[in-house]
Design a protein around this motif. Structure first.
Motif, PDB file in Angstrom:
ATOM      1  N   ASP A  64     -22.324 -44.027 -39.425  1.00  0.00           N
ATOM      2  CA  ASP A  64     -23.396 -44.432 -40.342  1.00  0.00           C
ATOM      3  C   ASP A  64     -24.662 -43.617 -40.080  1.00  0.00           C
ATOM      4  O   ASP A  64     -25.395 -43.262 -41.000  1.00  0.00           O
ATOM      5  N   TYR A  65     -24.911 -43.331 -38.802  1.00  0.00           N
ATOM      6  CA  TYR A  65     -26.071 -42.508 -38.460  1.00  0.00           C
ATOM      7  C   TYR A  65     -25.925 -41.104 -39.051  1.00  0.00           C
ATOM      8  O   TYR A  65     -26.865 -40.562 -39.639  1.00  0.00           O
ATOM      9  N   GLY A  70     -30.635 -38.012 -41.897  1.00  0.00           N
ATOM     10  CA  GLY A  70     -31.976 -37.932 -41.333  1.00  0.00           C
ATOM     11  C   GLY A  70     -32.875 -39.114 -41.619  1.00  0.00           C
ATOM     12  O   GLY A  70     -34.020 -39.124 -41.175  1.00  0.00           O
ATOM     13  N   ARG A  71     -32.428 -40.105 -42.371  1.00  0.00           N
ATOM     14  CA  ARG A  71     -33.267 -41.274 -42.645  1.00  0.00           C
ATOM     15  C   ARG A  71     -33.423 -42.150 -41.403  1.00  0.00           C
ATOM     16  O   ARG A  71     -34.434 -42.816 -41.240  1.00  0.00           O
ATOM     17  N   LEU A 117     -36.725 -35.752 -44.104  1.00  0.00           N
ATOM     18  CA  LEU A 117     -36.679 -34.300 -44.208  1.00  0.00           C
ATOM     19  C   LEU A 117     -36.999 -33.843 -45.629  1.00  0.00           C
ATOM     20  O   LEU A 117     -37.614 -32.802 -45.822  1.00  0.00           O
ATOM     21  N   SER A 118     -36.616 -34.621 -46.626  1.00  0.00           N
ATOM     22  CA  SER A 118     -36.861 -34.208 -48.004  1.00  0.00           C
ATOM     23  C   SER A 118     -38.361 -34.222 -48.324  1.00  0.00           C
ATOM     24  O   SER A 118     -38.860 -33.309 -48.973  1.00  0.00           O
ATOM     25  N   SER A 119     -39.115 -35.238 -47.858  1.00  0.00           N
ATOM     26  CA  SER A 119     -40.546 -35.263 -48.133  1.00  0.00           C
ATOM     27  C   SER A 119     -41.262 -34.170 -47.346  1.00  0.00           C
ATOM     28  O   SER A 119     -42.214 -33.570 -47.838  1.00  0.00           O
ATOM     29  N   ARG A 141     -28.577 -29.979 -33.113  1.00  0.00           N
ATOM     30  CA  ARG A 141     -29.475 -29.062 -33.820  1.00  0.00           C
ATOM     31  C   ARG A 141     -30.386 -29.811 -34.783  1.00  0.00           C
ATOM     32  O   ARG A 141     -31.515 -29.411 -35.007  1.00  0.00           O
ATOM     33  N   ARG A 142     -29.898 -30.888 -35.371  1.00  0.00           N
ATOM     34  CA  ARG A 142     -30.709 -31.672 -36.295  1.00  0.00           C
ATOM     35  C   ARG A 142     -31.942 -32.222 -35.581  1.00  0.00           C
ATOM     36  O   ARG A 142     -33.016 -32.293 -36.131  1.00  0.00           O
TER      37      ARG A 142
END
Length: 155
Positions: A64-65, A70-71, A117-119, A141-142
């Motif tokens: 789920d993670y 990235g949320r 990450l999107s914002s 890496r994330r």
């Protein structure tokens, strides 16, 4: 390794007090009872940041993670305080007399705002292609995209 693996013994816990691994297992098997862990089987879970102070509200299945893109953020303070400091305390207190927990608590902390990450990419006008590459970054890496120190917020 940030994944905890704990045994689950369903049927032996009181109704209101289930350990984190049992909570993750029950959430995972809510739609399909065949996914439920066997008695004394080890179940993986991660501890993420959240509003709640209760540990059972902050645990998620590792899959789920990964699917959250990235949320969800790993709860670094929990891992430091509960997984790293106790063995360091045992080692350094006996050898050097150092109080690792007090040292860690005295370190200054910067409260960082949670962002997706999107914002972040939109604010920097990053192209959609490079954003997709950031989301596909595998494993550790994330987490290395952020080059700020967890304690002092310096680069």
């Amino acid at each position: 390794e940030l994944v905890f693996w704990k045994e689950v013994r369903l049927g032996t816990y009181k109704a209101a007090t289930k350990p984190p691994a049992a909570t993750v297992n029950l959430a995972k098997s809510a739609g399909d009872e065949r996914r439920q862990a066997l008695y004394a089987e080890r179940v993986p879970y991660l501890v993420v940041c959240g509003e709640s102070k209760r540990l059972v509200d902050l645990v998620v299945d590792p899959w789920d993670y990964l699917a959250s893109n990235g949320r969800l953020r790993i709860n670094a303070h929990y891992y430091i305080a509960k997984a790293l400091i106790p063995p360091m305390e045992r080692l350094l207190r006996d050898c050097l007399g150092a109080d690792v927990r007090r040292w860690y608590m005295e370190q200054p902390r910067i409260q960082r705002l949670a962002f997706s990450l999107s914002s972040f990419a939109a604010s920097l006008a990053v192209s959609a292609k490079s954003l997709g590459e950031m989301h596909k970054a595998a494993g550790i890496r994330r987490h290395l995209l952020d080059k700020h120190c967890f304690l002092c917020d310096r680069l």
